[in-house]
Design a protein around this motif. Sequence first.
Motif, PDB file in Angstrom:
ATOM      1  N   GLU A  30      -5.292   3.260   1.324  1.00 18.38           N
ATOM      2  CA  GLU A  30      -5.090   2.045   0.534  1.00 18.38           C
ATOM      3  C   GLU A  30      -4.852   0.839   1.446  1.00 18.38           C
ATOM      4  O   GLU A  30      -5.351  -0.258   1.185  1.00 18.38           O
ATOM      5  N   ALA A  31      -4.113   1.044   2.531  1.00 16.44           N
ATOM      6  CA  ALA A  31      -3.862  -0.044   3.486  1.00 16.44           C
ATOM      7  C   ALA A  31      -5.163  -0.495   4.138  1.00 16.44           C
ATOM      8  O   ALA A  31      -5.384  -1.697   4.327  1.00 16.44           O
ATOM      9  N   LEU A  32      -6.046   0.438   4.475  1.00 19.91           N
ATOM     10  CA  LEU A  32      -7.336   0.093   5.069  1.00 19.91           C
ATOM     11  C   LEU A  32      -8.219  -0.678   4.083  1.00 19.91           C
ATOM     12  O   LEU A  32      -8.891  -1.643   4.460  1.00 19.91           O
ATOM     13  N   ILE A  33      -8.196  -0.271   2.829  1.00 22.05           N
ATOM     14  CA  ILE A  33      -8.961  -0.971   1.794  1.00 22.05           C
ATOM     15  C   ILE A  33      -8.436  -2.397   1.639  1.00 22.05           C
ATOM     16  O   ILE A  33      -9.209  -3.357   1.565  1.00 22.05           O
ATOM     17  N   MET A  34      -7.110  -2.538   1.620  1.00 24.18           N
ATOM     18  CA  MET A  34      -6.512  -3.862   1.481  1.00 24.18           C
ATOM     19  C   MET A  34      -6.835  -4.744   2.687  1.00 24.18           C
ATOM     20  O   MET A  34      -7.106  -5.936   2.539  1.00 24.18           O
ATOM     21  N   ALA A  35      -6.829  -4.161   3.896  1.00 16.06           N
ATOM     22  CA  ALA A  35      -7.166  -4.926   5.101  1.00 16.06           C
ATOM     23  C   ALA A  35      -8.614  -5.391   5.035  1.00 16.06           C
ATOM     24  O   ALA A  35      -8.928  -6.528   5.402  1.00 16.06           O
ATOM     25  N   ASN A  36      -9.506  -4.532   4.549  1.00 13.69           N
ATOM     26  CA  ASN A  36     -10.912  -4.896   4.407  1.00 13.69           C
ATOM     27  C   ASN A  36     -11.075  -6.022   3.386  1.00 13.69           C
ATOM     28  O   ASN A  36     -11.843  -6.961   3.604  1.00 13.69           O
ATOM     29  N   ASN A  37     -10.344  -5.929   2.270  1.00 18.48           N
ATOM     30  CA  ASN A  37     -10.396  -6.991   1.248  1.00 18.48           C
ATOM     31  C   ASN A  37      -9.902  -8.317   1.814  1.00 18.48           C
ATOM     32  O   ASN A  37     -10.477  -9.370   1.527  1.00 18.48           O
ATOM     33  N   ALA A  38      -8.840  -8.278   2.620  1.00 19.74           N
ATOM     34  CA  ALA A  38      -8.311  -9.499   3.229  1.00 19.74           C
ATOM     35  C   ALA A  38      -9.331 -10.095   4.194  1.00 19.74           C
ATOM     36  O   ALA A  38      -9.520 -11.314   4.245  1.00 19.74           O
ATOM     37  N   LYS A  39     -10.027  -9.242   4.953  1.00 22.96           N
ATOM     38  CA  LYS A  39     -11.064  -9.726   5.865  1.00 22.96           C
ATOM     39  C   LYS A  39     -12.204 -10.374   5.083  1.00 22.96           C
ATOM     40  O   LYS A  39     -12.701 -11.438   5.450  1.00 22.96           O
ATOM     41  N   GLU A  40     -12.611  -9.754   3.976  1.00 20.55           N
ATOM     42  CA  GLU A  40     -13.672 -10.328   3.145  1.00 20.55           C
ATOM     43  C   GLU A  40     -13.250 -11.697   2.603  1.00 20.55           C
ATOM     44  O   GLU A  40     -14.058 -12.626   2.551  1.00 20.55           O
ATOM     45  N   LEU A  41     -11.980 -11.821   2.224  1.00 20.79           N
ATOM     46  CA  LEU A  41     -11.479 -13.098   1.710  1.00 20.79           C
ATOM     47  C   LEU A  41     -11.468 -14.160   2.813  1.00 20.79           C
ATOM     48  O   LEU A  41     -11.875 -15.293   2.594  1.00 20.79           O
ATOM     49  N   ARG A  42     -11.025 -13.795   4.019  1.00 19.88           N
ATOM     50  CA  ARG A  42     -11.066 -14.750   5.151  1.00 19.88           C
ATOM     51  C   ARG A  42     -12.508 -15.152   5.459  1.00 19.88           C
ATOM     52  O   ARG A  42     -12.782 -16.318   5.748  1.00 19.88           O
ATOM     53  N   ASP A  43     -13.424 -14.189   5.398  1.00 21.23           N
ATOM     54  CA  ASP A  43     -14.841 -14.500   5.625  1.00 21.23           C
ATOM     55  C   ASP A  43     -15.356 -15.481   4.576  1.00 21.23           C
ATOM     56  O   ASP A  43     -16.105 -16.408   4.889  1.00 21.23           O
ATOM     57  N   LEU A  44     -14.946 -15.281   3.323  1.00 17.88           N
ATOM     58  CA  LEU A  44     -15.343 -16.186   2.246  1.00 17.88           C
ATOM     59  C   LEU A  44     -14.774 -17.587   2.491  1.00 17.88           C
ATOM     60  O   LEU A  44     -15.485 -18.578   2.360  1.00 17.88           O
ATOM     61  N   VAL A  45     -13.503 -17.667   2.857  1.00 23.75           N
ATOM     62  CA  VAL A  45     -12.870 -18.964   3.123  1.00 23.75           C
ATOM     63  C   VAL A  45     -13.576 -19.646   4.305  1.00 23.75           C
ATOM     64  O   VAL A  45     -13.849 -20.843   4.259  1.00 23.75           O
ATOM     65  N   THR A  46     -13.924 -18.884   5.332  1.00 22.65           N
ATOM     66  CA  THR A  46     -14.650 -19.435   6.481  1.00 22.65           C
ATOM     67  C   THR A  46     -15.988 -20.008   6.037  1.00 22.65           C
ATOM     68  O   THR A  46     -16.334 -21.157   6.354  1.00 22.65           O
ATOM     69  N   GLU A  47     -16.744 -19.209   5.302  1.00 23.58           N
ATOM     70  CA  GLU A  47     -18.064 -19.635   4.820  1.00 23.58           C
ATOM     71  C   GLU A  47     -17.975 -20.890   3.958  1.00 23.58           C
ATOM     72  O   GLU A  47     -18.735 -21.836   4.139  1.00 23.58           O
ATOM     73  N   GLN A  48     -17.024 -20.911   3.035  1.00 23.39           N
ATOM     74  CA  GLN A  48     -16.881 -22.043   2.128  1.00 23.39           C
ATOM     75  C   GLN A  48     -16.370 -23.286   2.856  1.00 23.39           C
ATOM     76  O   GLN A  48     -16.759 -24.401   2.531  1.00 23.39           O
ATOM     77  N   PRO A  97       0.832  -1.207   0.000  1.00 20.74           N
ATOM     78  CA  PRO A  97       0.000   0.000   0.000  1.00 20.74           C
ATOM     79  C   PRO A  97       0.864   1.254   0.000  1.00 20.74           C
ATOM     80  O   PRO A  97       1.935   1.289   0.597  1.00 20.74           O
ATOM     81  N   THR A  98       0.383   2.283  -0.675  1.00 21.95           N
ATOM     82  CA  THR A  98       1.125   3.537  -0.755  1.00 21.95           C
ATOM     83  C   THR A  98       0.530   4.614   0.143  1.00 21.95           C
ATOM     84  O   THR A  98       1.112   5.690   0.268  1.00 21.95           O
ATOM     85  N   SER A  99      -0.615   4.334   0.749  1.00 25.24           N
ATOM     86  CA  SER A  99      -1.231   5.300   1.659  1.00 25.24           C
ATOM     87  C   SER A  99      -1.998   4.550   2.739  1.00 25.24           C
ATOM     88  O   SER A  99      -2.272   3.356   2.621  1.00 25.24           O
ATOM     89  N   ARG A 100      -2.364   5.274   3.777  1.00 25.58           N
ATOM     90  CA  ARG A 100      -3.142   4.670   4.863  1.00 25.58           C
ATOM     91  C   ARG A 100      -4.506   4.219   4.346  1.00 25.58           C
ATOM     92  O   ARG A 100      -4.984   3.148   4.704  1.00 25.58           O
TER      93      ARG A 100
END
Length: 142
Positions: free
Chosen positions: A73-91, A68-71
Motif C-alpha cells: 500500500e505504501a508503494l502504491i501511495m508513493a507511485n500515486n504521489a509521483k504521478e501527481l507531482r508529474d501532473l503538477v509539473t506538466e501543468q 498505509p497499512t502495508s508495504r
Amino acid sequence: MTTLPLKWLCIAAALTVSGCQSSSSLLEDYAGKIRDQMQTQIGNDGTKVFVYTLKITEPSSNHEYIKPTSRKEALIMANNAKELRDLVTEQTELGLEKTLEMTQYCREGYIELNRLITSDRGEIRGECNESATTADREQYSR
C-alpha cells in the motif's frame, strides 16, 4: 511587482495532449481546483523577471492522506504521489508557456532560475532573455 491573475484555460488542452490514462484521470479529479498566477518585476536596469505559480486549491477526496497499512500500500501511495507531482509539473510548464504566449512578457524566451514542484504546487522563476522596452515598463510597472 505586478500580479497577473489568469484563468486556467489550459486544462482541457492538456487533457487532449496527454496520452497517459492515469494522468487524464488525475486531471479530471482536479478539474476546477487549479489556480495559477504570474508575478512580474522589471528592474531599474531593464531586467525582466517573473514567478509563475500553480496551486491545487483543494485536494481531491481520492488522494487524501491515509496512513498505509502495508508495504504494498505504501508503494502504491508513493507511485500515486509521483504521478501527481508529474501532473503538477506538466501543468505548470504548460501554464507558463501559455501565459507567456498570451502576455508576450518574454518575447525572446527566458532562462529558468529556479523550480519548485510538490504534489499540490508548482512554481517556476525565470528571467527574460530581452530587456524591458518602454511599453513593457508601462504595462508591467503598475
